[in-house]
Design an enzyme around this catalytic site. Structure first.
Site, PDB file in Angstrom:
ATOM      1  N   ASP A  93       0.871  -1.167   0.000  1.00  0.00           N
ATOM      2  CA  ASP A  93       0.000   0.000   0.000  1.00  0.00           C
ATOM      3  C   ASP A  93       0.915   1.225   0.000  1.00  0.00           C
ATOM      4  OD1 ASP A  93      -1.665   2.106   0.526  1.00  0.00           O
ATOM      5  OD2 ASP A  93      -2.218   1.451   2.540  1.00  0.00           O
ATOM      6  N   LYS A  95       3.298  11.606  -3.426  1.00  0.00           N
ATOM      7  CA  LYS A  95       2.330  10.824  -4.210  1.00  0.00           C
ATOM      8  C   LYS A  95       1.377  11.746  -4.966  1.00  0.00           C
ATOM      9  CE  LYS A  95      -1.189   7.242  -3.606  1.00  0.00           C
ATOM     10  NZ  LYS A  95      -1.888   6.445  -2.598  1.00  0.00           N
ATOM     11  N   GLU A 122      -7.341   1.009  -4.423  1.00  0.00           N
ATOM     12  CA  GLU A 122      -7.306   0.969  -2.960  1.00  0.00           C
ATOM     13  C   GLU A 122      -8.631   0.542  -2.317  1.00  0.00           C
ATOM     14  OE1 GLU A 122      -5.496   4.706  -1.953  1.00  0.00           O
ATOM     15  OE2 GLU A 122      -3.581   4.017  -2.691  1.00  0.00           O
ATOM     16  N   ASP A 158     -13.014   5.292   1.412  1.00  0.00           N
ATOM     17  CA  ASP A 158     -11.564   5.279   1.641  1.00  0.00           C
ATOM     18  C   ASP A 158     -11.029   6.704   1.607  1.00  0.00           C
ATOM     19  OD1 ASP A 158      -8.871   4.914   1.683  1.00  0.00           O
ATOM     20  OD2 ASP A 158      -8.743   3.754  -0.172  1.00  0.00           O
TER      21      ASP A 158
END
Lengths: 565, 577
Positions: free
Chosen positions: B12, B74, B151, B174
């Site tokens: 992850d 990211k 995800e 999420d």
């Protein structure tokens, strides 16, 4: 979807056609473990397509089998209850709202007591009925207060049973006033009651949704008056946050209420509707359509009708403004304005219309406008003079895009003939010295012959000249394409056509002068070369244009070089 | 049997923290890092000798050495953005590769065998370019990327296996460090089917922190200029205030009022944040949560009542205000059976197990969707010779189950047109200018009148989210293919080689010293943050520990470490992950 694809779907899933989605899913799940998406993409895709097709087909199969079942039982007594309409909020579930408590066993004191209590609270609940029937809130309030005042009602358990009994009573009714539900809900604490059954809770939820809908309707009705779109959206946002209508399930009810309120009884202004639609993203209405498709369609219909009306008004106003605009920018705009004016003129004046119609672009614009008005704006079409519509509907004689130039071309042969005739009759040799009395009839006669020729060509068929030119163009296009594909541009072809047309007439005249087949005098008594040259220079004027046309052709070719179509 | 050939792990790769996990003995197991923790902060830095630090030791240096440390990279994945560390410039995928390398080293140590392949998770709403960058990061780290997993789907995999109920439908909410994703899944007979995904790539925990920072500088307007990236000391201040804001955000989870305080250039600044202040500040963010939820629900064609459960994933979903918002939206309480920080990594491990055809997972099939619509630019004729260009023709609609292949037939618009240019876009807008450009492809066509040549455009979207376009003219058999590569920020083969060499040349900080380095860095940071007596204590402990390190006596160092840890923990509590 073809039948083949449908059958293939069942074959791929390896089951017989079935309305049972559960079975389809099972088959899909079994096969998906064989044709795994991460292993064999193609096989999985086939399976997936079949699965989706089957799921689409299942409801259809279900209705057909239901129809068949209905047909089977048609002769026997049908016990199928009519389906309750699903689109109103206050419909009572058809199932028996209150399961009867089991009969008490003999001697079972407790259950007897319980039974007695249940009966008592039901009796109390019945006391509310008259007030509910009369839709009388004060009466209901006092009746409820009275019931809650009974000594037995001070027991929490009894109170709760009473709350349930009242709720069931209300659910059993066809219609219950909202105010009564509100009052009972606060008095009896339905909202916080965790012991309610699923049906009871669903019913209360539907009431809440109905209320949201009413609220939204009221909000939307307020927009009938003049209001800025931004203000309308701001108002909606504030209502949403104040009333805490933010549950994902509640919002659609609010939207539906808005929809109804916006179009009924008075249509809200279109900009407001557009702003609200943008705010709620109504370009995708699938979520509302699932709840109440008829309302969505009704709303869309009304909005479309309003928009159409608006367009109609806008179109007519726009056309009139355009016709009156004194300063058109381009030639094309000038032609279009002329056409609009001729169309809208009340009453129709044939003379003015004829003059306007001599210009080909005006005719084209007028015809296109008339067609547009007749197909898309029937209201405006009805306002036009029927004679004007009749006049402009069909193609009429015209002088092309550039009438002066065309008239000039067509006048040349007539003028030459007259000039020749006069010179023969008067016997004057010295051309440039001719008096005005010579030139005037020549010019007028030439123009007249030009107009005559136009009319003759027109009667040969309006498309006569263009169709020949078009045919030449197509022929040249086909050949040049074969020889050198893509080199020749329509503009080049046009230039060549003009060049050819422009050189025919002067060539014929010059040849006739040189050879003199029309004049026997000339054969015996040839014109001196100096005079011939002078004549050619003066009368073969069109020849002079040839270099310009050639230059124009070269220029066109140059500008198009390396730029294939 | 495959297990002997390659070792597959699930990673992850988060905005704030990264984790890795492995499917072993029929269950997903999280892999601890050198510090024994499962969460490795996604922070990369260079130490004083130019060696690469990853994770907590690097995060501690964000404040003391902001010029040599990078975080939240990211967010820039798939763009040409570069971060400068010391004298070197790094692309976001290179920084991610360093994090992945560190996770890989942890996994190899934990498993005792070399790791060559990985399943890496990406936000469901990541675009094609962002996915490519992630894949590329994996390759730079020496990992073959077996697949990219969405995800929320990963979270659902972990949850679904945990659940093991015959049939259920649930929604995964999420909210991670930098991205927000919603997926609705259906589970039946071992098939885990994603019904719809939606999301927001720029909404996550970091935004809630930013909001707190904004609030803080509003209280102290003279600090505002420090937030300007051009300011000389801005870097350090920003890291300092970000760390404090992060702490406050977390503290607000179970306290109603928290003190936001920091020391800047020996001046204390503070602001008491109450829960309702915070609620007011984050309201615009909460409003943004709504749209993806609505879209996913609409696309899935499900009613709210059809959902059996709301599953929360991502650290930011711990926030009570977020939970309250979710409860209000759905009219029920969300499920919290699994740790939202770990659930995605666990899911990645499950996927790794699926990939390696683990026997325990043979009865599970997972299908995912393409989260956005893919299509081409077309023109529409509205009059003779008059065209409106720039219109979008969708070919694969959003939330179609992948792998999928769909085709449309288009025609030439002009007479004797020689070639057709296909521009490929991703997005939902009717006009292509509002959609994301992915790539283009030019195809020669035989010269014919307008509309006489038809061309079949076929889009194939693979399970990894890669798009292949194929255009065919049936008349001439002319055919062209394009695997979308011309994305902005993509690199040539030479550049990739150079990148690999650059990363290979970097010296990685020795793993064995990670714990010492972490403590040293943490102490140095605390020294800077504290005042007066506390500062003296930290300074003292720091120099003691340095002296012990000099001795190179393992046993002494071990004790010194414990002592220093105790001092630091007394001062500021355990380190937050």
């Amino acid at each position: 979807m073809s039948d083949v694809a449908q059958h293939a779907a069942w074959a791929v899933l390896e089951i017989a056609p079935t309305p049972d989605t559960r079975e389809i899913k099972r088959a899909y799940a079994r096969l998906a473990k064989i044709h795994r998406p991460e292993v064999d993409a193609t096989a999985f895709q086939r399976l997936r397509d079949a699965y989706e097709t089957a799921l689409e087909l299942a409801p259809q199969l279900a209705t057909t089998s239901a129809d068949a079942a209905l047909a089977d039982s048609a002769d026997g007594p049908s016990d199928a209850a009519p389906l309750p309409p699903a689109d109103t909020a206050l419909v009572t579930p058809q199932s028996d709202p209150q399961p009867e408590p089991a009969a008490p066993a003999a001697g079972d004191v407790i259950s007897a007591a319980l039974d007695h209590t249940a009966q008592t609270v039901r009796a109390w609940a019945d006391e509310l009925n008259p007030a509910l029937d009369a839709d009388d809130l004060p009466a209901l309030q006092s009746a409820l207060a009275r019931c809650l005042g009974y000594p037995l009602a001070s027991l929490a358990m009894v109170r709760q049973q009473f709350a349930h009994a009242v709720l069931n009573a209300m659910m059993a009714r066809k219609e219950t006033p909202l105010s009564a539900i509100d009052h009972a809900s606060t008095e009896l604490g339905w909202r916080d009651d965790l012991t309610l059954t699923r049906e009871q809770r669903t019913w209360l939820q539907r009431v809440a949704q109905y209320r949201i809908r009413l609220q939204a309707e009221a909000v939307a009705r307020g927009f009938a008056a003049d209001i800025a779109p931004e203000a309308a959206v701001a108002h909606i946002t504030s209502v949403l946050s104040e009333q805490q209508i933010d549950g994902l399930e509640d919002r659609p009810w609010f939207e539906m209420g808005l929809m109804l309120g916006l179009v009924e009884p008075v249509m809200a202004p279109l900009p407001v509707i557009d702003a609200i639609a943008a705010f709620f993203e109504w370009q995708d209405l699938a979520h509302l359509r699932r709840i109440e498709p008829r309302l969505v369609d009704f709303f869309l219909q009304r909005v479309q009708a309003a928009r159409f009306e608006q367009n109609e008004r806008d179109y007519e106003a726009g056309l009139r403004a355009f016709a009156d605009d004194p300063s058109p920018k381009t030639a094309d705009a000038r032609h279009a304005r002329w056409a609009a004016r001729a169309l809208l003129r009340q009453p129709h004046e044939p003379g003015l219309a004829f003059v306007a119609s001599l210009l080909k672009p005006v005719q084209q614009h007028a015809r296109a406008m008339l067609e547009e008005i007749e197909t898309q704006h029937p209201a405006l079409a009805a306002k036009l003079d029927p004679d004007a519509r009749e006049f402009w509907r069909k193609p009429r004689p015209q002088l092309g895009d550039q009438p002066l130039r065309n008239l000039g071309w067509l006048s040349v042969p007539g003028a030459l003939c007259i000039m020749y005739a006069i010179s023969q009759m008067s016997g004057v040799e010295d051309w440039p010295g001719y008096p005005l009395t010579f030139w005037l009839p020549v010019v007028l006669g030439g123009l007249l012959s030009g107009v005559l020729l136009t009319v003759v060509l027109w009667h040969l068929g309006n498309d006569f000249v263009p169709s020949i030119a078009r045919r030449i163009q197509l022929f040249l296009l086909a050949w040049t394409n074969r020889i050198a594909p893509g080199v020749f541009h329509p503009r080049v072809i046009d230039e060549i056509a003009v060049l050819l047309a422009g050189s025919v007439l002067p060539a014929v005249y010059t040849l006739s002068m040189a050879l003199g087949p029309l004049n026997s005098d000339l054969t015996s008594n040839p014109i001196p070369p100096a005079t011939l040259v002078k004549d050619i220079l003066l009368l073969g004027l069109p020849w002079w244009l040839l270099p310009f046309r050639l230059a124009s052709l070269v220029r066109t070719l140059w500008s198009l070089r390396g730029n294939a179509a | 049997m495959r297990k002997n050939l390659t070792m597959l792990i699930g990673i992850d790769l988060g905005t704030t923290n990264s984790l890795c996990a492995v499917w072993r003995d029929g269950a997903a197991q999280l892999i601890p890092n050198a510090l024994g923790q499962t969460l490795t902060p996604s922070v990369v830095g260079l130490d004083d000798e130019g060696r690469v630090l990853v994770g907590l030791p690097a995060r501690e240096r964000l404040i003391t050495h902001p010029q040599h440390t990078a975080a939240v990279f990211k967010r820039y994945m798939g763009s040409a953005h570069q971060t400068t560390l010391g004298t070197q410039r790094f692309r976001p995928e290179e920084l991610s590769a360093l994090v992945l390398q560190s996770l890989k080293a942890d996994a190899e140590r934990f498993l005792g065998e070399p790791v060559t392949e990985a399943v890496i998770t990406v936000p469901a709403y990541f675009s094609d370019a962002q996915r490519k960058a992630t894949r590329h990061a994996g390759e730079l780290a020496g990992l073959k990327v077996a697949s990219l997993l969405n995800e929320p789907t990963a979270a659902a995999l972990a949850y679904g296996l945990h659940q093991r109920e015959a049939e259920s439908t649930f929604l995964v909410f999420d909210l991670g460090g930098g991205t927000f994703d919603v997926s609705i899944l259906e589970l039946f007979d071992g098939v885990m089917e994603v019904r719809a995904s939606a999301g927001d790539n720029f909404l996550g925990g970091e935004d809630f922190v930013s909001v707190l920072i904004e609030g803080f500088v509003q209280q102290h307007p003279d600090l505002k200029r420090l937030l300007d990236p051009a300011h000389r000391q801005g870097d350090q201040f920003r890291q300092l205030v970000r760390k404090e804001a992060e702490r406050v955000k977390r503290a607000l989870t179970d306290q109603t009022s928290v003190e936001f305080s920091l020391v800047w250039q020996d001046h204390p600044f503070s602001w008491t944040v109450r829960e309702d202040d915070y609620a007011r500040l984050i309201d615009p963010l909460l409003v943004r949560l709504r749209k993806p939820l609505e879209r996913a629900l609409r696309d899935s064609r499900l009613k709210l009542a059809d959902l059996d459960e709301i599953v929360l994933a991502g650290g930011a979903s711990r926030m009570p205000l977020v939970r309250r918002m979710v409860a209000r939206l759905f009219g029920r309480l969300p499920a919290v059976h699994l740790n939202p920080d770990e659930i995605v990594a666990m899911g990645a491990a499950v996927q790794a197990g699926l990939k390696s055809r683990d026997a325990a997972l043979r009865e599970v099939v997972m299908t995912d969707v393409c989260p956005y619509t893919l299509g081409i630019e077309t023109s529409r004729q509205y009059g003779p010779g008059q065209f409106q260009g720039g219109l979008y023709l969708p070919i694969i609609e959003r939330n179609t189950v992948v792998p999928v292949s769909r085709s449309e037939t288009v025609y030439t618009v002009r007479d004797n047109q020689k070639s057709v240019l296909f521009k490929i876009y991703q997005g939902e807008s009717r006009e292509v200018k509002d959609n994301v450009f992915l790539g283009e492809l030019e195809l020669d066509v035989p010269p014919r009148p307008a509309g006489a040549v038809d061309i079949e455009v076929r889009f194939t979207y693979t399970i990894d989210g890669l798009l292949e376009t194929e255009c065919v003219v049936p008349e001439s058999g002319e055919k062209k293919r394009l695997l979308i590569e011309k994305t902005p920020g993509a690199l040539s083969a030479d550049e990739v080689q150079a990148q690999l060499e650059k990363l290979a040349a970097l010296k990685i900080h020795p793993r064995a010293q990670t714990e010492n380095t972490f403590l040293l860095n943490r102490a140095a940071r605390l020294y800077q943050e504290t005042l007066g007596h506390e500062r003296v204590v930290v300074g003292e402990a720091l120099s003691q520990f340095r002296a012990i390190l000099e001795t190179q006596d393992e046993r002494l160092i071990e004790e010194g470490r414990k002592a220093l840890h105790r001092v630091l923990t007394d001062l500021e509590g355990e380190v937050l992950l």
